[in-house]
Design a protein around this motif. Structure first.
Motif, PDB file in Angstrom:
ATOM      1  N   ASN A 174       0.536   9.095   8.055  1.00  0.00           N
ATOM      2  CA  ASN A 174      -0.183   8.297   7.078  1.00  0.00           C
ATOM      3  C   ASN A 174       0.780   7.308   6.451  1.00  0.00           C
ATOM      4  OD1 ASN A 174      -1.775  11.341   6.308  1.00  0.00           O
ATOM      5  ND2 ASN A 174      -2.769   9.629   7.296  1.00  0.00           N
ATOM      6  N   GLY A 175       0.371   6.036   6.434  1.00  0.00           N
ATOM      7  CA  GLY A 175       1.220   5.026   5.831  1.00  0.00           C
ATOM      8  C   GLY A 175       2.305   4.482   6.743  1.00  0.00           C
ATOM      9  N   ALA A 176       2.279   4.868   8.024  1.00  0.00           N
ATOM     10  CA  ALA A 176       3.317   4.412   8.957  1.00  0.00           C
ATOM     11  C   ALA A 176       3.183   2.925   9.286  1.00  0.00           C
ATOM     12  CB  ALA A 176       3.272   5.234  10.241  1.00  0.00           C
ATOM     13  N   GLY A 177       1.990   2.358   9.064  1.00  0.00           N
ATOM     14  CA  GLY A 177       1.813   0.927   9.305  1.00  0.00           C
ATOM     15  C   GLY A 177       0.889   0.592  10.463  1.00  0.00           C
ATOM     16  N   LYS A 178       0.118   1.556  10.943  1.00  0.00           N
ATOM     17  CA  LYS A 178      -0.778   1.336  12.089  1.00  0.00           C
ATOM     18  C   LYS A 178      -1.884   0.339  11.761  1.00  0.00           C
ATOM     19  CE  LYS A 178      -1.930   5.697  12.033  1.00  0.00           C
ATOM     20  NZ  LYS A 178      -1.170   6.200  10.886  1.00  0.00           N
ATOM     21  N   SER A 179      -2.612   0.600  10.671  1.00  0.00           N
ATOM     22  CA  SER A 179      -3.711  -0.297  10.316  1.00  0.00           C
ATOM     23  C   SER A 179      -3.187  -1.690   9.996  1.00  0.00           C
ATOM     24  CB  SER A 179      -4.495   0.249   9.124  1.00  0.00           C
ATOM     25  OG  SER A 179      -5.113   1.465   9.463  1.00  0.00           O
ATOM     26  N   THR A 180      -2.053  -1.755   9.339  1.00  0.00           N
ATOM     27  CA  THR A 180      -1.467  -3.059   9.005  1.00  0.00           C
ATOM     28  C   THR A 180      -1.208  -3.861  10.283  1.00  0.00           C
ATOM     29  OG1 THR A 180      -0.435  -2.139   7.030  1.00  0.00           O
ATOM     30  CG2 THR A 180       0.488  -4.198   7.870  1.00  0.00           C
ATOM     31  N   LEU A 181      -0.595  -3.228  11.272  1.00  0.00           N
ATOM     32  CA  LEU A 181      -0.294  -3.926  12.525  1.00  0.00           C
ATOM     33  C   LEU A 181      -1.590  -4.426  13.187  1.00  0.00           C
ATOM     34  CD1 LEU A 181       2.170  -4.575  14.412  1.00  0.00           C
ATOM     35  CD2 LEU A 181       1.493  -2.564  15.747  1.00  0.00           C
TER      36      LEU A 181
ATOM     37  N   ARG B  95      -6.521   2.002  -4.564  1.00  0.00           N
ATOM     38  CA  ARG B  95      -7.106   1.362  -3.379  1.00  0.00           C
ATOM     39  C   ARG B  95      -6.059   0.827  -2.405  1.00  0.00           C
ATOM     40  NH1 ARG B  95      -6.543  -4.073  -4.821  1.00  0.00           N
ATOM     41  NH2 ARG B  95      -6.452  -4.142  -7.090  1.00  0.00           N
ATOM     42  N   LEU B  96      -4.815   0.691  -2.846  1.00  0.00           N
ATOM     43  CA  LEU B  96      -3.788   0.187  -1.942  1.00  0.00           C
ATOM     44  C   LEU B  96      -3.107   1.297  -1.143  1.00  0.00           C
ATOM     45  CD1 LEU B  96      -2.071  -2.665  -3.977  1.00  0.00           C
ATOM     46  CD2 LEU B  96      -3.934  -2.813  -2.319  1.00  0.00           C
ATOM     47  N   LEU B  97      -3.472   2.539  -1.396  1.00  0.00           N
ATOM     48  CA  LEU B  97      -2.880   3.632  -0.630  1.00  0.00           C
ATOM     49  C   LEU B  97      -3.461   3.631   0.780  1.00  0.00           C
ATOM     50  CD1 LEU B  97      -3.024   6.642  -3.117  1.00  0.00           C
ATOM     51  CD2 LEU B  97      -1.003   5.383  -2.398  1.00  0.00           C
ATOM     52  N   SER B  98      -2.676   4.080   1.746  1.00  0.00           N
ATOM     53  CA  SER B  98      -3.224   4.251   3.087  1.00  0.00           C
ATOM     54  C   SER B  98      -4.200   5.414   3.035  1.00  0.00           C
ATOM     55  CB  SER B  98      -2.111   4.533   4.086  1.00  0.00           C
ATOM     56  OG  SER B  98      -1.750   5.887   4.054  1.00  0.00           O
ATOM     57  N   GLY B  99      -5.101   5.458   4.027  1.00  0.00           N
ATOM     58  CA  GLY B  99      -6.172   6.456   4.043  1.00  0.00           C
ATOM     59  C   GLY B  99      -5.678   7.873   3.762  1.00  0.00           C
ATOM     60  N   GLY B 100      -4.647   8.257   4.473  1.00  0.00           N
ATOM     61  CA  GLY B 100      -4.170   9.623   4.349  1.00  0.00           C
ATOM     62  C   GLY B 100      -3.512   9.903   3.013  1.00  0.00           C
ATOM     63  N   ASN B 101      -2.841   8.907   2.473  1.00  0.00           N
ATOM     64  CA  ASN B 101      -2.166   9.128   1.203  1.00  0.00           C
ATOM     65  C   ASN B 101      -3.149   9.226   0.036  1.00  0.00           C
ATOM     66  OD1 ASN B 101       0.729   9.426   1.643  1.00  0.00           O
ATOM     67  ND2 ASN B 101       0.561   7.427   2.608  1.00  0.00           N
TER      68      ASN B 101
END
Ligand SMILES: Nc1ncnc2c1ncn2[C@@H]1O[C@H](COP(=O)(O)OP(=O)(O)OP(=O)(O)O)[C@@H](O)[C@H]1O
Ligand SMILES: [Mg+2]
Length: 506
Positions: free
Chosen positions: A43-50, A400-406
């Protein structure tokens, strides 16, 4: 795939800096036509961002993108769509009252809409047939299951000429059967030359569906593997940077008094149809009762009833001897019921409030005095954020700025730290990475060891079997049977489809 195969996608040196977070740190990623490429990471590794960069939603701070060999600079999602990129988001963007076809052509510049709709309907039907995406073009969206709505999103992308399809955690919301169906469709599309990017936290799925896997950790690529040359354990180690247990130790516990008692509970669903048709069960101290079932058999309504979010039509709910039938959510909270809700974004958190405020949401009542002791909450929040490993944010960050898992971990931190007597956990590990899943499961088992009662509602049968002391199977608003967790999976599967079990325990 030969060496000369042109890349469908080639991203090089991608950097994306958010305030305080380097979400993508010089990421290289490529994708070939006909390939299913899984993107893995915590979670938060940057997948959705990429993927948001690839689909034109965000502009990168640095880096190059080439699509089928052509350098691109996307200024908007429209540019990306034109280049042949389609994205299926986790939260669908469909209009409920419109038909499948209307949704597919919505937003396209279509002159003479009425005239075109018949033609579009035919194309939708043809695309459906071609890729095995069975769907009636004239049905309204609200009548479709989640799996079917997802197929509409895929058709929408194909209709716009997508050659590259991005699916961000597509199976998180699907039942196991729907997920199998989706895999069949994706394999079919890859066979027809489409290039597919698939994000998931479920390693079994990734091993089943992907040709190649790229692993991100804290914004950086930490590994690329062929699925045929790796395994779940190795991938987990790459993602998390340490060994991950796939088996949990569940110590035997003698359950105590009943904490939750449900008697002949009845309720309607949102459409006014019977969702619960008189169900009865107990959950005792030191016990995890799992509720298994195919989505839509009353589990959602049950979870809402047991936290005061829905009213019943008949029957009773007792928690620790208190009659909570028809009481408000606040009464459930005050009686020691914590709730990990199904929809974390809508029900579990307030997006514009920061982390501390979100952690305070339920507990503030316990603070004496009119003025809240904000500093005390701040210290408590620091501890919780550390204990539950909520990453990628400061305490001042809006949720709202947290990644889904966080975001999920933040809600767990609030709910499980309130010393509940009873926890109603609905899909508690959905969307969580394996490390976080492991820690949430450990926390639930810890609660059990402390003599707390837990009702676990989950569609993940593996999870239900791993954690529960007894499993109640729901079918069409009834409990069709309660069985021990060792019951073979196929037998529970049969119960989920409506066949009563022969050897029941109560
Ligand atoms: N719009 C934004 N503004 C600020 N920070 C953001 C924004 N979007 C994402 N981030 C941060 O960037 C990091 C990467 O987030 P991202 O959503 O890409 O993770 P992810 O790998 O998709 O995680 P998950 O598995 O939880 O969905 C996180 O720390 C997140 O908090
Ligand atoms: Mg994500």
């Amino acid at each position: 795939m030969s060496e000369e195969t042109p890349f469908a996608v080639r991203m090089q040196g991608i950097v994306k800096q958010f305030p305080g977070v380097l979400a993508n740190d010089h990421v290289d990623f490529d994708l070939r036509p006909g390939e299913i490429h899984a993107l893995l990471g915590e979670n938060g590794a940057g997948k959705s961002t990429l993927m948001n960069i690839l689909s034109g939603l965000y502009a990168p701070n640095a880096g190059e993108i080439a699509i089928f060999g052509k350098p691109m600079r996307f200024r908007s999602p429209r540019d990306a769509i034109k280049a042949g990129i389609g994205m299926v988001h986790q939260h669908f963007m469909l209009i409920e009252s419109h038909s499948v076809t209307e949704n597919v052509i919505l937003g396209l510049a279509t002159p003479r809409f009425r005239l075109r709709i018949k033609q579009a309907g035919e194309t939708v039907a043809k695309l459906g047939e071609q890729y095995g995406l069975h769907i009636d073009p004239e049905t309204a969206i609200w009548q479709l299951s989640v799996g079917e709505q997802q197929r509409v999103e895929i058709i929408k992308a194909l209709y716009r000429g997508a050659k590259i399809l991005i699916l961000d955690e597509p199976t998180a919301v699907l039942t196991p059967q729907e997920a199998e169906e989706l895999f069949r469709i994706l394999k079919h599309m890859a066979g027809a030359g489409h290039a597919i990017i698939f994000i998931s936290h479920k390693l079994d799925e990734v091993m089943q569906i992907a040709d190649r896997i790229t692993v991100l950790r804290k914004g950086k690529v930490v590994g690329r593997r062929l699925a045929s040359e790796t395994n779940k354990k190795a991938l987990a180690r790459l993602m998390v940077g340490r060994e991950v247990l796939f088996h949990l130790e569940k110590a035997p516990i003698q359950p105590g008094k009943a904490v939750l008692k449900v008697e002949n509970l009845q309720a309607d669903n949102d459409k006014g149809l019977p969702a619960l048709k008189g169900i009865s069960f107990e959950v005792r101290e030191g016990e995890i009762l799992g509720i298994a079932g195919v989505a839509g058999n009353g589990q959602t309504e049950l979870g809402e009833l047991l936290t005061g979010l829905r009213s019943s039509k008949g029957g009773r709910i007792f928690v620790a001897g208190h009659d909570l039938t028809g009481k408000a959510p606040r009464d459930f909270i005050d009686t020691g019921v914590s709730n990990i809700p199904e929809s974390r974004v809508e029900d579990g958190s307030v997006g514009n409030l920061n982390l501390v405020e979100n952690l305070m949401l339920k507990g503030y009542r316990q603070t004496p005095g009119l003025f809240l002791d904000y500093r005390q909450w701040w210290q408590k929040s620091e501890k919780l954020v550390r204990a539950f490993d909520v990453q990628g944010a400061s305490l001042r960050t809006p949720a709202r700025l947290l990644s889904g898992g966080n975001l999920q971990k933040l809600i767990l931190a609030r709910e499980l730290s309130s010393q509940p007597r009873l926890t109603i956990a609905v899909h508690p590990t959905q969307g969580l990475d394996i490390g976080a899943t492991e820690s949430v499961r450990k926390i639930l088992l810890q609660q059990r060891a402390e003599g707390k009662a837990i009702l676990l509602i989950s569609e993940d049968l593996e999870e239900v079997q791993a954690l529960s002391d007894r499993i109640a199977v729901m079918y069409e608003g009834t409990i069709i049977g309660i069985v021990p967790p060792e019951t073979p999976r196929e037998e529970i599967g049969l119960m989920m489809a409506g066949t009563p079990h022969k050897t029941e325990t109560q």
